[in-house]
Write a protein that holds these residues in place. Sequence first.
Motif, PDB file in Angstrom:
ATOM      1  N   ALA A 115       0.912  -1.098  -0.093  1.00 37.51           N
ATOM      2  CA  ALA A 115       0.059  -0.009  -0.020  1.00 37.51           C
ATOM      3  C   ALA A 115       0.801   1.332   0.146  1.00 37.51           C
ATOM      4  CB  ALA A 115      -1.014  -0.047   1.330  1.00 37.51           C
ATOM      5  N   ARG A 116       1.762   1.354   0.962  1.00 36.43           N
ATOM      6  CA  ARG A 116       3.001   2.243   0.957  1.00 36.43           C
ATOM      7  C   ARG A 116       3.409   2.498  -0.415  1.00 36.43           C
ATOM      8  NH1 ARG A 116       2.521   5.971   4.908  1.00 36.43           N
ATOM      9  NH2 ARG A 116       3.860   5.503   6.410  1.00 36.43           N
ATOM     10  N   PHE A 118       2.161   2.250  -3.378  1.00 39.11           N
ATOM     11  CA  PHE A 118       1.068   3.051  -4.240  1.00 39.11           C
ATOM     12  C   PHE A 118       1.058   4.465  -3.409  1.00 39.11           C
ATOM     13  CE2 PHE A 118       0.332  -0.983  -5.697  1.00 39.11           C
ATOM     14  CZ  PHE A 118       0.034  -0.952  -6.897  1.00 39.11           C
ATOM     15  N   GLU A 119       1.084   4.699  -2.357  1.00 36.87           N
ATOM     16  CA  GLU A 119       0.963   6.029  -1.905  1.00 36.87           C
ATOM     17  C   GLU A 119       2.353   6.782  -2.476  1.00 36.87           C
ATOM     18  OE1 GLU A 119       0.567   5.052   2.430  1.00 36.87           O
ATOM     19  OE2 GLU A 119      -0.651   6.778   2.352  1.00 36.87           O
ATOM     20  N   VAL A 122       1.479   7.660  -6.048  1.00 37.45           N
ATOM     21  CA  VAL A 122       0.385   8.721  -6.042  1.00 37.45           C
ATOM     22  C   VAL A 122       1.372  10.181  -5.930  1.00 37.45           C
ATOM     23  CG1 VAL A 122      -1.311   9.920  -4.797  1.00 37.45           C
ATOM     24  CG2 VAL A 122      -1.645   7.416  -5.436  1.00 37.45           C
ATOM     25  N   MET A 127       0.429   9.069 -13.646  1.00 34.03           N
ATOM     26  CA  MET A 127      -0.696   8.085 -13.774  1.00 34.03           C
ATOM     27  C   MET A 127       0.181   6.783 -14.935  1.00 34.03           C
ATOM     28  SD  MET A 127      -3.507   7.182 -12.562  1.00 34.03           S
ATOM     29  CE  MET A 127      -4.910   7.997 -12.264  1.00 34.03           C
ATOM     30  N   LEU A 130       2.208   4.802 -12.833  1.00 34.78           N
ATOM     31  CA  LEU A 130       1.300   4.068 -11.878  1.00 34.78           C
ATOM     32  C   LEU A 130       0.805   2.820 -12.511  1.00 34.78           C
ATOM     33  CD1 LEU A 130      -0.497   6.139  -9.213  1.00 34.78           C
ATOM     34  CD2 LEU A 130      -0.935   3.572  -9.492  1.00 34.78           C
TER      35      LEU A 130
ATOM     36  N   MET B 127      -6.692  10.584  -9.794  1.00 38.20           N
ATOM     37  CA  MET B 127      -5.315  10.676  -8.931  1.00 38.20           C
ATOM     38  C   MET B 127      -6.047  10.742  -7.527  1.00 38.20           C
ATOM     39  SD  MET B 127      -2.362   9.525  -9.177  1.00 38.20           S
ATOM     40  CE  MET B 127      -1.011   9.928 -10.312  1.00 38.20           C
ATOM     41  N   LEU B 130      -7.563   7.639  -6.303  1.00 35.62           N
ATOM     42  CA  LEU B 130      -6.542   6.671  -5.889  1.00 35.62           C
ATOM     43  C   LEU B 130      -5.786   7.120  -4.798  1.00 35.62           C
ATOM     44  CD1 LEU B 130      -4.514   5.557  -9.012  1.00 35.62           C
ATOM     45  CD2 LEU B 130      -3.984   5.117  -6.845  1.00 35.62           C
ATOM     46  N   GLU B 131      -5.351   8.413  -4.594  1.00 31.23           N
ATOM     47  CA  GLU B 131      -4.777   8.717  -3.089  1.00 31.23           C
ATOM     48  C   GLU B 131      -5.489   8.219  -2.124  1.00 31.23           C
ATOM     49  OE1 GLU B 131      -3.944  13.015  -2.935  1.00 31.23           O
ATOM     50  OE2 GLU B 131      -2.652  12.504  -1.108  1.00 31.23           O
ATOM     51  N   ALA B 134      -5.354   4.363  -1.815  1.00 26.13           N
ATOM     52  CA  ALA B 134      -4.153   3.960  -1.439  1.00 26.13           C
ATOM     53  C   ALA B 134      -3.666   4.102   0.121  1.00 26.13           C
ATOM     54  CB  ALA B 134      -3.099   4.493  -2.184  1.00 26.13           C
ATOM     55  N   ARG B 135      -4.261   5.266   0.640  1.00 24.64           N
ATOM     56  CA  ARG B 135      -4.042   5.605   2.040  1.00 24.64           C
ATOM     57  C   ARG B 135      -4.637   4.708   2.681  1.00 24.64           C
ATOM     58  NH1 ARG B 135      -5.545  11.148   2.688  1.00 24.64           N
ATOM     59  NH2 ARG B 135      -7.536  10.321   3.244  1.00 24.64           N
TER      60      ARG B 135
END
Lengths: 322, 322
Positions: A115-116, A118-119, A122, A127, A130, B127, B130-131, B134-135
């Motif tokens: 998950a981190r 993907f953070e 972001v 994109m 990503l 985005m 997504l943020e 993801a968080r």
Amino acid sequence: MDTLLKLAAPDMRAVDALIREHMDSPVPVIPALADHLIAGSAKRLRPLLTIAAARLAGARDDACLKLAAAVEFIHTATLLHDDVVDSSELRRGRVAAHLIWGAPASVLVGDFLFARAFELMVDAGSMPALEVLARASRVISEGEVLQLTRSHDLDLSQDVYIEIIKAKTAELFAAAAEAGAISAGASPERCRALRRFGQDLGLAFQLVDDALDYSGDAGTLGKNPGDDFREGKVTLPLLLAMGRTGAAERDFWVRTVDRREQTDADLERAIVLMTETRALEDTLNLASRYADSAKAAIADFASNSWRPALQDLADFAVARRA
Amino acid sequence: MDTLLKLAAPDMRAVDALIREHMDSPVPVIPALADHLIAGSAKRLRPLLTIAAARLAGARDDACLKLAAAVEFIHTATLLHDDVVDSSELRRGRVAAHLIWGAPASVLVGDFLFARAFELMVDAGSMPALEVLARASRVISEGEVLQLTRSHDLDLSQDVYIEIIKAKTAELFAAAAEAGAISAGASPERCRALRRFGQDLGLAFQLVDDALDYSGDAGTLGKNPGDDFREGKVTLPLLLAMGRTGAAERDFWVRTVDRREQTDADLERAIVLMTETRALEDTLNLASRYADSAKAAIADFASNSWRPALQDLADFAVARRA
């Protein structure tokens, strides 16, 4: 490898700082477990690839740094889950995390790192990069499941073996390089070339890994040699040796690999058979061909100092002993 | 709940089609295992929340559908990993996936679904959404680790318990609603209001879940009641009962929860103590307060038909028996 490490040193220090910062969490076991694995990684090959691809493609800003850290987090997450899946005892020269903190914590901290990642992506704000790394994460998991369900099969074909290592290993190398190129604003053609470089490098890397499992030693490897054999995991050296020893040794392979009934002498016997049939040699030869193909993929990039350094990396992937 | 399900029916059919399409893979065990879990989900509460938040915020296009499917994938991935972590036997009225396909496959297919969720979010193209997701994924994993390391602690405080359920459950409800609002182009204020609705709904939902574990029955629940007690997992009903029975029952709690030495009669005795001390009642009262707070959060949205339907959902979360 040394030239590349030197060239990339300032960027890699910044990546390292990002990694340290983002593996932190108010939940104490998370940074402890993550640090155990991340600190054990000397080479950081995959984020290095992101940096080098971005710089070779002309990146002048630091957009690639966050992507590089994300790539290392994805890799670390898959290692944590892999070691649970395979019940491995050693990783990067240390006791595997699940043996210290338990399999549940390893699974969940893997999820945290994923998950981190993907953070961080972001935060990097691209994109298309990503997209490449999300797809890679999915392909890796497909490769892992394919390996789980097929790799104990004595009749595994070389094609399926290549399909497995392309997904579970080479895809992240490919995506790491491609994401770097994207972050540098490279043309689609250049992005494809660097993706190809990463993929072929990754295949060479995994083939050598699979050979080293039969020819390396624990001290250098940072894991127990013979693990694949003991787990009955069919990799190319084993697959070639089984094919070439034919009916004569069928009972030996069925007992040791299929039924996993092994004595201490069996690993040595397997290595003798692999040497006699040139299975290890041909595995390394195939790795060399992939490394050559990787080098060719970036041959027509303007020769700033990153190009020869990356080409050296391909040679290193084949020549390494650990 | 019925009004909402009816209103959302066309959207939810589209979400269902997206889910089916994206859980497919050429690796056979992946769709089989994913389908086992996904087909068992009747309510699809979290994607429903994304849809309803988007429509309440005035969404006219279908941007929310992919996000809703992504939300369900994140949820399913966490369930797969949870059941491995807790060694649960039942999920959604079916034998837990890891007991059929093994824990390794459950871990890896969880990873697949998690990665697929991010591919869907990339496809949705926002985005900021997504943020948020993801968080949320990261916060959920932190909540799971916190629960793993703290929830067997007899002296767990109510604050830490709320912190755990806020992270492991309410965060995804909050993010599901917020992502829906973002995809509708809602103002930051409206996004915050819908996030708040989701969070309070999620807290109410988890509190009721924790009460039902002591007062529901297996047929309706789709899992074994008493699981939390048998695992020694400290939830609010237990925490309140332990506090209110004081020194008199300390030995009982230490033996059954801390040492997990239980006889069949112990669960019944725990339920009697929870009823006598009004621990179950007060858990449900707290759930009602969160549901009221959820309803208040969206009170000043223009009353298109989605607003009362969402407010009904908050009441349903508290009144449900399964």
